[in-house]
Write a protein that holds these residues in place. Structure first.
Motif, PDB file in Angstrom:
ATOM      1  N   GLY A  24       0.725  -1.103   0.095  1.00 47.60           N
ATOM      2  CA  GLY A  24       0.091   0.120  -0.036  1.00 47.60           C
ATOM      3  C   GLY A  24       0.859   1.337   0.231  1.00 47.60           C
ATOM      4  O   GLY A  24       1.786   1.221  -0.623  1.00 47.60           O
ATOM      5  N   PRO A  25       0.345   2.084   0.731  1.00 43.62           N
ATOM      6  CA  PRO A  25       1.338   3.467   1.017  1.00 43.62           C
ATOM      7  C   PRO A  25       2.573   3.566   1.694  1.00 43.62           C
ATOM      8  O   PRO A  25       3.129   4.669   1.712  1.00 43.62           O
ATOM      9  N   LEU A  26       2.899   2.197   2.288  1.00 39.03           N
ATOM     10  CA  LEU A  26       4.142   2.540   2.938  1.00 39.03           C
ATOM     11  C   LEU A  26       5.351   2.449   2.168  1.00 39.03           C
ATOM     12  O   LEU A  26       5.630   1.991   1.309  1.00 39.03           O
ATOM     13  N   CYS A  27       6.263   3.295   2.677  1.00 37.14           N
ATOM     14  CA  CYS A  27       7.739   3.489   1.902  1.00 37.14           C
ATOM     15  C   CYS A  27       8.805   3.787   2.992  1.00 37.14           C
ATOM     16  O   CYS A  27       8.339   4.266   4.392  1.00 37.14           O
ATOM     17  N   ASN A  28       9.835   3.457   2.610  1.00 34.82           N
ATOM     18  CA  ASN A  28      11.106   3.841   3.699  1.00 34.82           C
ATOM     19  C   ASN A  28      11.509   5.481   3.361  1.00 34.82           C
ATOM     20  O   ASN A  28      12.383   5.747   4.080  1.00 34.82           O
ATOM     21  N   LEU A  29      10.971   5.982   2.369  1.00 36.04           N
ATOM     22  CA  LEU A  29      11.318   7.536   2.339  1.00 36.04           C
ATOM     23  C   LEU A  29      10.323   8.244   2.800  1.00 36.04           C
ATOM     24  O   LEU A  29       9.216   8.156   2.968  1.00 36.04           O
ATOM     25  N   ALA A  30      10.580   9.777   2.586  1.00 36.47           N
ATOM     26  CA  ALA A  30       9.722  10.999   2.967  1.00 36.47           C
ATOM     27  C   ALA A  30       9.480  11.902   1.967  1.00 36.47           C
ATOM     28  O   ALA A  30      10.223  12.955   2.334  1.00 36.47           O
ATOM     29  N   CYS A  31       9.278  11.507   0.785  1.00 38.78           N
ATOM     30  CA  CYS A  31       9.459  12.636  -0.345  1.00 38.78           C
ATOM     31  C   CYS A  31       8.543  13.689  -0.080  1.00 38.78           C
ATOM     32  O   CYS A  31       7.345  13.550   0.284  1.00 38.78           O
ATOM     33  N   ASN A  32       8.851  15.151  -0.241  1.00 42.44           N
ATOM     34  CA  ASN A  32       8.008  16.251   0.348  1.00 42.44           C
ATOM     35  C   ASN A  32       6.575  16.256  -0.624  1.00 42.44           C
ATOM     36  O   ASN A  32       5.879  17.068  -0.330  1.00 42.44           O
ATOM     37  N   TYR A  33       6.655  15.510  -1.788  1.00 46.38           N
ATOM     38  CA  TYR A  33       5.531  15.613  -2.570  1.00 46.38           C
ATOM     39  C   TYR A  33       4.643  14.559  -2.679  1.00 46.38           C
ATOM     40  O   TYR A  33       3.337  14.659  -3.041  1.00 46.38           O
ATOM     41  N   CYS A  34       4.864  13.409  -1.828  1.00 47.88           N
ATOM     42  CA  CYS A  34       4.206  12.298  -1.639  1.00 47.88           C
ATOM     43  C   CYS A  34       2.893  12.471  -0.948  1.00 47.88           C
ATOM     44  O   CYS A  34       2.833  12.924   0.095  1.00 47.88           O
ATOM     45  N   PHE A  35       1.724  11.882  -1.567  1.00 49.57           N
ATOM     46  CA  PHE A  35       0.492  11.946  -1.119  1.00 49.57           C
ATOM     47  C   PHE A  35       0.329  10.582  -0.274  1.00 49.57           C
ATOM     48  O   PHE A  35      -0.736  10.390   0.297  1.00 49.57           O
ATOM     49  N   GLU A  36       1.058   9.537  -0.727  1.00 44.90           N
ATOM     50  CA  GLU A  36       0.703   8.337  -0.083  1.00 44.90           C
ATOM     51  C   GLU A  36       0.632   8.220   1.374  1.00 44.90           C
ATOM     52  O   GLU A  36      -0.369   7.418   1.894  1.00 44.90           O
ATOM     53  N   PRO A  37       1.367   8.699   2.131  1.00 44.28           N
ATOM     54  CA  PRO A  37       1.462   8.386   3.729  1.00 44.28           C
ATOM     55  C   PRO A  37       0.075   8.989   4.161  1.00 44.28           C
ATOM     56  O   PRO A  37      -0.534   8.461   5.391  1.00 44.28           O
ATOM     57  N   LYS A  38      -0.513   9.884   3.580  1.00 46.78           N
ATOM     58  CA  LYS A  38      -2.161  10.405   4.043  1.00 46.78           C
ATOM     59  C   LYS A  38      -2.926   9.171   3.879  1.00 46.78           C
ATOM     60  O   LYS A  38      -3.782   9.221   4.751  1.00 46.78           O
ATOM     61  N   LYS A  39      -2.628   8.265   3.258  1.00 45.91           N
ATOM     62  CA  LYS A  39      -3.935   7.098   3.126  1.00 45.91           C
ATOM     63  C   LYS A  39      -3.765   6.682   4.266  1.00 45.91           C
ATOM     64  O   LYS A  39      -4.795   5.763   4.371  1.00 45.91           O
ATOM     65  N   THR A  40      -2.650   6.327   4.966  1.00 48.25           N
ATOM     66  CA  THR A  40      -2.708   5.507   6.235  1.00 48.25           C
ATOM     67  C   THR A  40      -3.697   5.763   7.214  1.00 48.25           C
ATOM     68  O   THR A  40      -4.165   5.046   7.996  1.00 48.25           O
ATOM     69  N   LYS A  41      -4.106   7.117   6.980  1.00 48.19           N
ATOM     70  CA  LYS A  41      -5.329   7.582   8.186  1.00 48.19           C
ATOM     71  C   LYS A  41      -6.602   6.962   7.898  1.00 48.19           C
ATOM     72  O   LYS A  41      -7.560   6.849   8.723  1.00 48.19           O
ATOM     73  N   PHE A  42      -6.666   6.558   6.659  1.00 49.66           N
ATOM     74  CA  PHE A  42      -8.218   5.960   6.228  1.00 49.66           C
ATOM     75  C   PHE A  42      -8.349   4.383   6.697  1.00 49.66           C
ATOM     76  O   PHE A  42      -9.393   3.797   6.778  1.00 49.66           O
ATOM     77  N   TYR A  43      -7.200   3.885   6.947  1.00 43.72           N
ATOM     78  CA  TYR A  43      -7.223   2.396   7.317  1.00 43.72           C
ATOM     79  C   TYR A  43      -6.362   2.233   8.606  1.00 43.72           C
ATOM     80  O   TYR A  43      -5.437   1.731   8.725  1.00 43.72           O
ATOM     81  N   PRO A  44      -6.769   2.900   9.810  1.00 47.67           N
ATOM     82  CA  PRO A  44      -5.873   3.010  10.849  1.00 47.67           C
ATOM     83  C   PRO A  44      -5.433   1.667  11.662  1.00 47.67           C
ATOM     84  O   PRO A  44      -4.406   1.516  12.157  1.00 47.67           O
ATOM     85  N   ASN A  45      -6.248   0.535  11.076  1.00 45.53           N
ATOM     86  CA  ASN A  45      -5.902  -0.731  11.808  1.00 45.53           C
ATOM     87  C   ASN A  45      -5.191  -1.840  10.851  1.00 45.53           C
ATOM     88  O   ASN A  45      -5.225  -3.000  10.990  1.00 45.53           O
ATOM     89  N   SER A  46      -4.901  -1.163   9.680  1.00 45.68           N
ATOM     90  CA  SER A  46      -4.158  -2.086   8.794  1.00 45.68           C
ATOM     91  C   SER A  46      -2.559  -2.026   8.894  1.00 45.68           C
ATOM     92  O   SER A  46      -1.914  -0.853   9.181  1.00 45.68           O
ATOM     93  N   ASN A  47      -1.904  -3.155   8.585  1.00 41.90           N
ATOM     94  CA  ASN A  47      -0.483  -3.079   8.299  1.00 41.90           C
ATOM     95  C   ASN A  47      -0.306  -2.909   6.867  1.00 41.90           C
ATOM     96  O   ASN A  47       1.095  -3.008   6.711  1.00 41.90           O
ATOM     97  N   PHE A  48      -0.874  -3.113   6.025  1.00 48.08           N
ATOM     98  CA  PHE A  48      -0.885  -2.806   4.530  1.00 48.08           C
ATOM     99  C   PHE A  48       0.061  -3.965   3.896  1.00 48.08           C
ATOM    100  O   PHE A  48       0.277  -3.611   3.022  1.00 48.08           O
ATOM    101  N   HIS A  49      -0.005  -4.977   4.546  1.00 53.47           N
ATOM    102  CA  HIS A  49       0.786  -6.018   4.066  1.00 53.47           C
ATOM    103  C   HIS A  49      -0.117  -6.872   3.358  1.00 53.47           C
ATOM    104  O   HIS A  49      -1.013  -7.363   3.936  1.00 53.47           O
ATOM    105  N   MET A  50       0.027  -7.158   1.992  1.00 58.07           N
ATOM    106  CA  MET A  50      -0.846  -8.285   1.224  1.00 58.07           C
ATOM    107  C   MET A  50      -0.499  -9.512   1.676  1.00 58.07           C
ATOM    108  O   MET A  50       0.534  -9.969   1.833  1.00 58.07           O
ATOM    109  N   SER A  51      -1.509 -10.337   2.279  1.00 54.77           N
ATOM    110  CA  SER A  51      -1.502 -11.487   2.759  1.00 54.77           C
ATOM    111  C   SER A  51      -1.162 -12.606   1.609  1.00 54.77           C
ATOM    112  O   SER A  51      -1.260 -12.255   0.671  1.00 54.77           O
TER     113      SER A  51
END
Length: 156
Positions: A24-51
């Motif tokens: 999902g939106p998880l990454c090891n960087l913090a690019c200043n333009y990236c919108f992906e980290p904001k998606k984590t708030k929509f799924y607070p109980n997810s580890n975003f790991h594809m099973s």
């Protein structure tokens, strides 16, 4: 003539491609333009790991849905390598399991390359991956936009 345009399209396409977001939106960087980290708030109980179950089901359905001899898996974003090498090894096992006779399966991974090491590179070479590296231009520009979690540039 207009009536023909309104008819539903009922033909199955011979092939299709999707981008697979392993983590999902998880990454090891913090690019200043990236919108992906904001998606984590929509799924607070997810580890975003594809099973493993979803990976196998997806692989089977994706391969079965293709009516062409070459199937392409595109792995990307946030950072696909973040999920780990074992995940990709399992993906290769499932691809071999569900490939039909005469079918070629290709893999493309789009990565920021910061996690690449000898083990990853050997795996990609052994499995015929096309590796695409995302850069934001020359080093000065790249380092301005693509920073690690501590704020340092990542070009090198």
């Amino acid at each position: 003539m207009c009536a023909d345009l309104l008819k539903p399209y009922t033909k199955t396409p011979p092939s299709f491609q999707v981008s697979i977001r392993t983590h999902g939106p998880l990454c090891n960087l913090a690019c200043n333009y990236c919108f992906e980290p904001k998606k984590t708030k929509f799924y607070p109980n997810s580890n975003f790991h594809m099973s493993d179950l979803v990976l196998e089901d997806f692989t089977r359905q994706y391969v079965e849905g293709q009516a062409v001899p070459e199937v392409v898996f595109i792995w990307q974003g946030g950072e696909p390598l973040y999920i780990g090498l074992d995940f990709f090894k399992l993906a290769m096992d499932y691809q071999k399991k569900y490939a039909t006779t005469g079918m070629t399966i290709d893999n493309i991974v789009q990565t920021n390359a910061t996690m690449l090491d000898k083990e990853w590179c050997q795996f990609f070479a052994d499995n015929g991956f096309q590796v695409e590296v995302s850069l934001d231009g020359p080093q000065e520009m790249h380092d301005y936009f693509r920073k690690d979690k501590l704020g340092a540039g990542t070009f090198q």
